[in-house]
Every structure is written in C-alpha cells, then in structure tokens.
Design a protein around this motif. Structure first.
Motif, PDB file in Angstrom:
ATOM      1  N   UNK A 256       0.941  -1.149   0.067  1.00 15.87           N
ATOM      2  CA  UNK A 256      -0.065  -0.038  -0.044  1.00 15.87           C
ATOM      3  C   UNK A 256       1.086   1.424   0.012  1.00 15.87           C
ATOM      4  N   UNK A 257       1.809   1.145   0.824  1.00 11.90           N
ATOM      5  CA  UNK A 257       2.689   2.425   0.851  1.00 11.90           C
ATOM      6  C   UNK A 257       3.462   2.806  -0.623  1.00 11.90           C
ATOM      7  N   UNK A 258       4.035   1.773  -1.110  1.00 11.30           N
ATOM      8  CA  UNK A 258       4.472   1.920  -2.565  1.00 11.30           C
ATOM      9  C   UNK A 258       3.559   2.250  -3.656  1.00 11.30           C
ATOM     10  N   UNK A 259       2.485   1.781  -3.757  1.00  8.94           N
ATOM     11  CA  UNK A 259       1.330   2.059  -4.622  1.00  8.94           C
ATOM     12  C   UNK A 259       0.957   3.574  -4.179  1.00  8.94           C
ATOM     13  N   UNK A 261       2.657   5.859  -3.123  1.00 10.64           N
ATOM     14  CA  UNK A 261       3.664   6.871  -3.634  1.00 10.64           C
ATOM     15  C   UNK A 261       3.648   6.853  -5.146  1.00 10.64           C
ATOM     16  N   UNK A 262       3.342   5.934  -5.752  1.00 11.36           N
ATOM     17  CA  UNK A 262       3.205   5.853  -7.306  1.00 11.36           C
ATOM     18  C   UNK A 262       2.090   6.553  -7.797  1.00 11.36           C
ATOM     19  N   UNK A 263       0.886   6.349  -7.221  1.00 13.61           N
ATOM     20  CA  UNK A 263      -0.317   7.030  -7.334  1.00 13.61           C
ATOM     21  C   UNK A 263      -0.343   8.614  -7.252  1.00 13.61           C
ATOM     22  N   UNK A 264       0.194   9.026  -5.995  1.00 16.11           N
ATOM     23  CA  UNK A 264       0.347  10.415  -5.789  1.00 16.11           C
ATOM     24  C   UNK A 264       1.449  11.177  -6.953  1.00 16.11           C
ATOM     25  N   UNK A 265       2.396  10.476  -7.526  1.00 10.57           N
ATOM     26  CA  UNK A 265       3.350  10.830  -8.479  1.00 10.57           C
ATOM     27  C   UNK A 265       2.597  11.040  -9.482  1.00 10.57           C
ATOM     28  N   UNK A 266       1.634  10.032 -10.149  1.00 11.09           N
ATOM     29  CA  UNK A 266       1.185  10.036 -11.588  1.00 11.09           C
ATOM     30  C   UNK A 266      -0.239  10.360 -11.628  1.00 11.09           C
TER      31      UNK A 266
END
Length: 319
Positions: A256-259, A261-266
């Motif tokens: 969940x943490x990595x997703x 971060x990915x979602x916030x970036x893109x």
C-alpha cells in the motif's frame, strides 16, 4: 555447379591476367565450357564479380540522394544497375513515398541500395536492419494504395553485418505515433519513450535495433489494449482501483505504501491518462526485470533479495 569457375574467372579479370592456361583450368572444372562462358557474361552483367573487382568511385549525381552522409558511389549496385542514370529511373518511383515521411530510414535505405557508398572502390553492404525499419514504417501505406514492398528489396537479401543503426528515444516516440499508438488526443511523451526504450535496451546503448523495436512495438500494443479495456467506461482515463487491477494482472504486486507513492506521483484528480499508464507499467516491468537479473540465490530464507552495485541502483531508480 559453375560458381567456382566464375570466381576463378573473376579473380583473373581482377588481376588483369591473360587467361593463358584456360584449357588446363577448364579441364579441372565440372562445368561445360559453353555454360561457363555464358555464366561469366551473365555474372559480369549482374555485378557478380564486384566482390573481386574494385571499381572507380564517382560523385553521386542523383537528385533523389542529395544530402547523404556520403557523396561518392560505385556501380554496379546490388540490383545490377550499371550506371546511375539507370538506377535513377527506378529509385524515382519512390519519391511520393519518401514525401509521406512514413519512415526516416526509407531514403537512406533506398540510396544505400541504388547508389551505395563507395568504400575503397567497392559498394558498402546494405544493412538489413535499415531495410526492416524502412519496410516496417512504410509498407502499410503502400498496401493502402494497392502496392506492395518490392521483392527485389526483400530485407532477407541483406545482412545485419556492419550495421551502424539504432533508434533513439525521440525516433521511437515518432515511430510509435506514426504507427497509431495513441488514444484519441493522448500521445506518448518523450519521457515515456525513454522508459520504454530502457525496457528493451539490453546492451545499454541508448538505441534500439529493428528487432528490439518490433518487440517494443508489440509491448506497447498490448498495454494500449489493456488501457482501452480499463478506460473505455471512464472517458479515456483509469481509476485507482483499475490501476491496481492492471498491476495485479501483470504480477506487479505493490504494498500500500509503494502504490500510494506511485499514485501520488502520476495521478491527476484521482485518475491516470494513457501516457502515464504506459509509463507506470513500463517502469515497473523494467525494474522487475532488473531485479531478477541481480537476484541472489541459495538464501537461508524464503525471500527474494538482489545485489546491486551503486551505479546499477542509481540507473534503475532513475527510470
């Protein structure tokens, strides 16, 4: 058959020798004299002896091939044209196709065939990868107009040897657009093209040859199909849950943490467009491949770990 005899004759001609021992040599060759003479005439007319006989470099006179990286050629060419005027009659038939700009490699390829670069009195070999790239970009335009790629320019006639060739990220971006890899007005950015290139750039040259580009084109086609399946109900964008489903379908399981971060970036306003969708999948697929390359084995635990050098780690995270 008479191949050895023809080469023997060509070698004599190249050395300017008088064929004084003709009878002795012919007696040792399992080839009728009449057939040999006929074959020799045919071979010379088709440029068969170019491998042995150095020609004379001459300035390129074809307007079609102006502005090349070289300006001297030698005849005959690989198609058997004995002079530039004869070659010009054929190559001018491709003028309309060149104006379409269906492939940046089309004109260089055609000129390499019809007026090859002269290297020490011999024609420089035609690169098969250049042929394949030219054909890949232009053949569909030809087919739409009821014409076909000429059999005499079949790419299997040429070799990958001595190829100085590769597509850069900007060229990849343009070719993908030309081949229809867009969704409405959503096109792939140069940044995404660089990520895609890293996915197939095994040699780390910063360029892709034709085979690797074809693999990449197939990959993009699959990802585009996936995006359309997810985004069709959302006016061409993908939701957070759909993005998670797309990752799971590719066995790209993020915590969940990595997703997050990915979602916030893109993401933008809680959704992701086509370009970012392709960039995310390509980036994660590339990182997954890198990880497997550096994966450690025989570990004392039921876990997956990899060993990276600092340079490898920086390069991979910069993807």
């Amino acid at each position: 058959m008479c191949l050895g005899a023809l080469k023997l004759y060509c070698c004599h001609l190249a050395l300017g020798e008088e064929l004084k021992q003709q009878k002795m040599e012919l007696a040792r060759l399992p080839c009728p004299r009449s057939l040999l003479v006929f074959g020799l005439v045919l071979a010379v007319s088709l440029g068969f002896c170019a491998e042995f006989v150095a020609g004379v470099c001459e300035p390129i006179e074809l307007p079609f091939c102006e502005g090349l990286a070289y300006n001297h050629t030698v005849m005959p060419n690989v198609l058997g044209h004995v002079d530039q005027k004869t070659a010009e009659q054929d190559v001018n038939g491709f003028s309309a196709l060149v104006l379409l700009e269906c492939s940046p490699e089309l004109k260089p390829f055609l000129c390499a065939v019809y007026v090859p670069e002269c290297v020490s009195g011999r024609p420089k070999p035609v690169c098969r990868a250049t042929c394949e790239s030219a054909r890949l970009g232009c053949e569909r335009f030809m087919n739409k107009r009821g014409s076909f790629w000429p059999s005499e320019l079949d790419c299997t006639n040429f070799s990958y040897g001595d190829c100085e060739y590769g597509l850069t990220a900007s060229e990849i971006q343009k070719k993908l657009f030309d081949m229809g890899h867009a969704v409405g007005d959503q096109v792939l950015s140069l940044h995404t093209a660089r990520i895609l290139m890293s996915l197939k750039d095994d040699e780390k040259t910063g360029k892709l040859n034709t085979n690797k580009f074809q693999e990449l084109q197939s990959y993009v086609s699959t990802v585009k199909t996936e995006f359309l399946a997810y985004g069709r109900a959302n006016d061409g964008v993908v939701s957070e849950d759909q993005m998670k489903n797309a990752l799971r379908a590719r066995d790209l399981r993020l915590n969940e943490l990595n997703f997050g971060l990915l979602w916030d970036r893109y993401s933008n306003a809680g959704q992701i467009g086509y370009d970012d969708f392709v960039a995310i999948l390509a980036r994660l697929d590339a990182l997954k491949t890198r990880f497997r390359t550096h994966r450690m084995t025989n570990l004392p635990c039921d876990c997956m770990m990899a060993s990276f050098s600092l340079d490898d780690f920086i390069r991979d995270t910069l993807l």
